[in-house]
Design an enzyme around this catalytic site. Structure first.
Site, PDB file in Angstrom:
ATOM      1  N   ASP A 258     -62.600  44.425  98.785  1.00  0.00           N
ATOM      2  CA  ASP A 258     -63.248  45.724  98.223  1.00  0.00           C
ATOM      3  C   ASP A 258     -63.696  45.310  96.831  1.00  0.00           C
ATOM      4  OD1 ASP A 258     -64.451  48.380  97.758  1.00  0.00           O
ATOM      5  OD2 ASP A 258     -63.423  49.078  99.379  1.00  0.00           O
TER       6      ASP A 258
ATOM      7  N   SER B 228     -64.919  40.082  97.952  1.00  0.00           N
ATOM      8  CA  SER B 228     -64.941  41.370  97.485  1.00  0.00           C
ATOM      9  C   SER B 228     -66.470  42.128  97.825  1.00  0.00           C
ATOM     10  CB  SER B 228     -64.948  41.555  95.936  1.00  0.00           C
ATOM     11  OG  SER B 228     -65.922  41.157  95.260  1.00  0.00           O
ATOM     12  N   HIS B 229     -66.328  43.515  97.146  1.00  0.00           N
ATOM     13  CA  HIS B 229     -67.641  44.037  97.377  1.00  0.00           C
ATOM     14  C   HIS B 229     -68.390  44.166  95.915  1.00  0.00           C
ATOM     15  CE1 HIS B 229     -66.579  46.819 100.702  1.00  0.00           C
ATOM     16  NE2 HIS B 229     -66.678  45.527 101.117  1.00  0.00           N
ATOM     17  N   GLY B 230     -68.108  43.004  95.139  1.00  0.00           N
ATOM     18  CA  GLY B 230     -68.734  42.892  93.666  1.00  0.00           C
ATOM     19  C   GLY B 230     -68.190  43.394  92.535  1.00  0.00           C
TER      20      GLY B 230
END
Ligand SMILES: *[C@@H]1O[C@H](CO)[C@@H](O)[C@H](O)[C@H]1NC(C)=O
Ligand SMILES: *[C@@H]1O[C@H](CO)[C@@H](O)[C@H](O)[C@H]1NC(C)=O
Ligand SMILES: *[C@@H]1O[C@H](CO)[C@@H](O)[C@H](O)[C@H]1NC(C)=O
Ligand SMILES: *[C@@H]1O[C@H](CO)[C@@H](O)[C@H](O)[C@H]1NC(C)=O
Ligand SMILES: *[C@@H]1O[C@H](CO)[C@@H](O)[C@H](O)[C@H]1NC(C)=O
Ligand SMILES: *[C@@H]1O[C@H](CO)[C@@H](O)[C@H](O)[C@H]1NC(C)=O
Ligand SMILES: *[C@@H]1O[C@H](CO)[C@@H](O)[C@H](O)[C@H]1NC(C)=O
Ligand SMILES: *[C@@H]1O[C@H](CO)[C@@H](O)[C@H](O)[C@H]1NC(C)=O
Ligand SMILES: *[C@@H]1O[C@H](CO)[C@@H](O)[C@H](O)[C@H]1NC(C)=O
Ligand SMILES: *[C@@H]1O[C@H](CO)[C@@H](O)[C@H](O)[C@H]1NC(C)=O
EC number: 3.2.1.67
Length: 433
Positions: free
Chosen positions: A243, A265-267
């Protein structure tokens, strides 16, 4: 950029004044950028306590708390190498002052999901709970040992019931002055760090990893979630998760993030913000520098809920809150296999775009700089490599993109730019897709 450079110049000057006479300066340990404000130095530690352990899976939390009490106020508490300390009780460690925790061995949290759901510390934000809470003043945690959250049992339970309360591995709650790392963090049930009500804390040398061994993937395993905190530094760390790599939640101010390697990840995200109607969320003065972002949904991301409430899924609902996002700099990011290099949305948690246009976000975004991005996207949104979409031109201003050298595997470089001044965006804006 101007503001952050100025604050850092002042910070550098003050830190030079502050370190006079002390051996170690956390401020000088921050490279290449200095924190927004100098980080206070630690007092000398003059005594050492070793934590006793049962070594047979029996709960060691009482041993840990008694060593901390004994060596608090000027001591060092050692978790010996090659020993595993089992923690089966929620530990309130917010009384710490001028103390070091040297973790050489492993701290393993029990898999008793019933106990933890009833007794983990409720933090009052997004239903977050933590195995322990560590806070106080001038606390350093280091040693390159391991904190293991025993996440598998949680990943499997969450697949059955998304409303279970999965504890965060590391709760830094009300810590003023301190260094966390080097440390290895493994198998967190959800977020790896929740940092709340804290100031002047440096995280460095954190190594995060932990994958599910079943079909139930480890979800919401954010590296860091920062909340109601100021002057926090996160640097020189490696994050393998599923995430946000780092997330700036409501009231994160003066935050420096540099030299991270994020995979899966989601940044690095501002938000989500504006989730709770009637609340004011502020994120300002953030510098994110020198990030490698691999196998991710986003590089740099700003996610804001629309001006109306909605329920996208059982555990993702909200909207209607207000506030502001201001002076955010993302400088130098290398991406590979990332869906969007840059994503700005004010329609988070809502699938009906018409509704977002009808009820623009109550949260303004201004003075945002994306600069020096390079690399290749995943091609998932081909031909788009980025999206900068505001819900109304009235709520977004001064969003800049410069020196963005990002393409899809097919060589496309489109950006969706909506309700923003595209003369400030030095990218290939297309109206929409
Ligand atoms: C929980 O941990 C105990 C002790 O290590 C182990 O015996 C048990 O199998 C574990 N339970 C689950 C569901 O993983
Ligand atoms: C932070 O401090 C506020 C105000 O004292 C308190 O209400 C809140 O419970 C604390 N913890 C978190 C996680 O916000
Ligand atoms: C917290 O959990 C309750 C029920 O367990 C749920 O109704 C509520 O929506 C959750 N809040 C958030 C912010 O997820
Ligand atoms: C982080 O931990 C992983 C898994 O143990 C290891 O392979 C890797 O070398 C570590 N990275 C760093 C920078 O220490
Ligand atoms: C950028 O970060 C990497 C580690 O991810 C580090 O090796 C490199 O020295 C950093 N560059 C600068 C300019 O600090
Ligand atoms: C990077 O993330 C991918 C999932 O996106 C994973 O398969 C891979 O093992 C990760 N790499 C490392 C070094 O952990
Ligand atoms: C955030 O800061 C604003 C402005 O000071 C305040 O009104 C709001 O209550 C704060 N929110 C939280 C969650 O602390
Ligand atoms: C990205 O993920 C792939 C597997 O999906 C993996 O082989 C690669 O090592 C990952 N990149 C990094 C930098 O970990
Ligand atoms: C989306 O919102 C609009 C405006 O409120 C509404 O007319 C439309 O029915 C909604 N669409 C869906 C699929 O719910
Ligand atoms: C939020 O925006 C809506 C319109 O989009 C407006 O009706 C409402 O009063 C606003 N709420 C706040 C708290 O600003």
């Amino acid at each position: 950029m101007k503001l952050s450079t100025l604050t850092q110049a002042i910070g550098l000057f003050l830190s030079l004044v502050a370190v006079e006479g002390s051996e170690y300066s956390r401020t000088d340990a921050c490279k290449p950028h200095h924190p927004f404000k100098p980080l206070p130095a630690s007092q000398a530690r003059t005594k050492t306590c070793h934590v006793a352990n049962h070594g047979n899976g029996k709960d060691d939390s009482a041993n840990i708390l008694s060593a901390l009490e004994k060596c608090n106020n000027g001591g060092k508490v050692v978790f010996d190498a090659d020993k595993t300390y089992t923690v089966g009780k929620a530990m309130d460690m917010t009384f710490l002052k001028h103390v070091d925790l040297e973790i050489l061995g492993t701290i393993l949290f029990t898999n008793n999901t019933d106990y933890w759901q009833a007794h983990a510390f409720k933090q009052g934000y997004q239903n977050a709970t933590t195995f322990f809470q560590l806070g106080g003043e001038d606390v350093n945690v280091y040693g390159d040992g391991t904190l293991d959250g025993n996440g598998q049992v949680w990943y499997d339970l969450y697949a059955e019931d998304p409303l279970i309360l999965r504890p965060v591995l590391v709760g830094v709650i009300g810590l003023h002055g301190g260094t966390i790392g080097p440390l290895k963090l493994r198998y967190s049930p959800q977020w790896y760090h929740f940092v709340a009500n804290s100031t002047d804390v440096l995280f460095e040398g954190i190594n995060i990893s932990g994958y599910s061994t079943s079909d139930n993937v480890a979800k919401n395993t954010d590296g860091w979630d920062i909340y109601r905190s100021s002057n926090i530094v996160i640097q020189d760390s490696v994050i393998n998760n599923g995430d946000d790599c780092v997330s700036f939640k409501p009231n994160s101010t003066e935050i420096l993030v540099q030299n991270l390697h994020c995979n899966g990840s989601h940044g690095i995200s501002v938000g989500s913000l504006g989730q709770y109607k009637g609340e004011i969320d502020i994120v300002e003065n953030v510098l994110v520098f020198n990030i490698s972002m691999f196998n991710a949904s986003d590089g740099a991301r700003i996610k804001v809920w629309p001006g109306i409430s909605s329920a996208l899924s059982t555990d993702l609902q909200g909207g209607g809150g207000s506030g502001s996002v201001k002076n955010i700099v993302y400088d130098t990011m290398t991406i590979d296999n990332v869906d969007y290099a840059i994503e700005v949305t004010q329609c988070y948690g809502q699938s009906n775009l018409t509704l977002c246009d009808e009820y623009p976000s109550n949260l303004t975004i201004s003075d945002v700089h994306f600069t020096n991005f390079r690399g290749t996207t995943s091609g998932v949104y081909d031909p788009d490599v980025g999206t900068i979409v505001c819900s109304s031109p009235d709520v977004c201003s001064d969003i800049y993109a410069t020196n963005i050298d990002v393409t899809s595997p097919q060589g496309d470089d489109d950006f969706v730019c909506t309700n923003v001044d595209d003369s400030l965006l030095d990218v290939h804006c297309v109206s929409s897709t």
